[in-house]
Structures are given as C-alpha cells and as structure tokens.
Design an enzyme around this catalytic site. Sequence first.
Site: not given
Length: 343
Positions: A13, A186, A293, A305, A307, A316
């Site tokens: 990433e 990502s 999410d 998950e 972040n 974003s």
Amino acid sequence: MKIVVLAGGRSPERNVSLSSGAKITNALREKGHAAVLIDLFLGDDLSDVETIAAVFQRPAPSTDYAISEEVLTNDAIDALRTTDSKGLFGPNVLKICGAADIVFLGLHGEDGENGKVQATLDLFGIPYTGSGFSASGITMNKHLAKQLLQHNQINTARYQTIKAGESVPQLAFDFPMVVKPTHGGSSIGMEIVPDRPALIAALTEAGHFDNEVVVEEYIAGREFSVGVLNGQALPAIEITVADGWYDYEHKYQDNGATYQTPPHIPATVHQEMQQMALATMQVLGLTNYGRIDFLWDGQTIYVIEGNSLPGMTPHSLLPQEAAAVGISYADLCEQIIAGQLDA
C-alpha cells in the site's frame, strides 16, 4: 508545530500511503504548521549544510495525489532504496522524527499498521497519531481481531485461517467465500470465489502477500464504514460500485464507486452501526481515530474489520464522513493531532 508526516514505507500500500501523506502535509501547512513529508523506508539524505530545523522549511510536496494502479512488490520497493541501510527505517528518519512535536502517521499496510513503527517511536519517546503498538498489531491481524470480536459478541462473518502450504480443509460454510491475506489492507490479495477450484487459486494468490490466509463466509449485503474521531462516531458512509465489488481499483481510481453519507438507512440501523463502531474500537484497543467497516444484509449488521490508520487520500472514506458534519480535511488533521496530544 513542527510535524513529520511519515508515509511510504515498505508495503504493497506504499502508493496509497504517499497519496495520504502528501495531502496531510499540505493540509497542515495550510493551517500554518511546519509540516514535512518523510518516506519511512527511503529515509532522508540530509546534506552537510542542512540542519534538522531546515528540514521543516522545505517546499510543500506535489499536490498530485493520484495513486498508481500498480501494487508494488517487496522487490520493487527494495529497488527504490539507493543507500546501503537495512531495515524498515531509512536514513535519518528517527533523527528527524525526534525533532518534531508529533509524527502524523500516514502509513498504510502491514509494516505501517502492524505496530512495529509505533513500538519504535515509543522506545524513542516520540509522540505520534493513531493507536499504540499492541492495538495496531491486533487490528492488522484479521485472525486475532476476529477472535476478539467473536469473544465480545460483536457480529462478524464466520471464518477459518489457512497457513501457506497447508491442504485446503472442508470449511464450515458454503460458497461463495471471501479470501484475503491475514495481514494487509486495501483489498490487496483479496478475492470472492464461487467454487473450490477458484478457492485454491485465490489461496495461492493471497499467499504472495502473506504466509497465512483468512477464508470468510460471504455476506451478501450493503457495504458501509463508520469513522471514529476522538471517541465520537462520525456518520456512516455507504459504498456502492457500478460493477463487481469494492476492490483496490474502486477504492483509489475514478471508476464508478459512489458514496452516500449519511446513508439512506433506518435511523435505528444507523445508530446501531455507530454503537458497534465504538464497541469495536474499544475491543480492539484502538484510540485517537480509526474506521470500522460493515456489511448489512437487511437484518444483521456484520463488522468486516477495523482500520487503525484509515486512508486520507482524495477517495478515502473518513474525510468524507468528517465533511458530512462540517469538519474540513485540514480541520480533521488538526483534530486528530489535538486528540492525541490531549490524551
């Protein structure tokens, strides 16, 4: 304030991180801060005549925040380094970070979010944005994170982990399934598979990014995300794509992904999602800011998950959610810093 924005690094990433880092740096400069963008992995070749103080007066980075569609391999990133230095931290990184009032972590991916950088900064007494090393490491490990979610009765999809080279066992859920590297983000290395041959191929592909892979049951539903800023849940954002699913290309390229915040869902569902975001942050130990999410199938909300260092690129989600409640991008960056310094 003197602020180092740490970005780049050694991660698939990397390109996403550099986009976030440049945008954060320019936003902080607009606010009057002496902010400088430093690449974690490549480091900084300080000249003999340049003092550390002069680093913070360098010109602003480019405002071209475009993200290449290429996902860099470790070999490709290693080839970028022209010095003989070894390890994750490039030349002079810690020296420059030590001269800052705070380090804004614009890193994404395993080596930026797995706690290694955070632990190193802790050892040197350098303050930084985001969560600490243990919460970062747990959140980056999808297996450990899902165990914690299940133990604390937070809905998440059923799953099983498979080590690289292991035979594929019979799974407790049916196709389609979701395959993703245990560490990473990502959607790199992630696939939705319809049958066993596709599963075996996807495991091989995901194995290029990690030595352990998570296989999840597929939840058919609408996709959302909820940002949390200094203990307050922001409005949820719904993500829809014109075709396929919300993969790496949809996340960072102009190709049909659309966003709605606040989303068009019942108020009770929205409130439950925000409460689940706060509960997930607490269970994972995340502080300062983060993003959770979700999937909603019309009946049940599932956490996908957490972040620990959400993206801050032009595409974003967190900045869009903040804007929905009147927080500009630059104000968001300042509030992240203020929340950490006041903690």
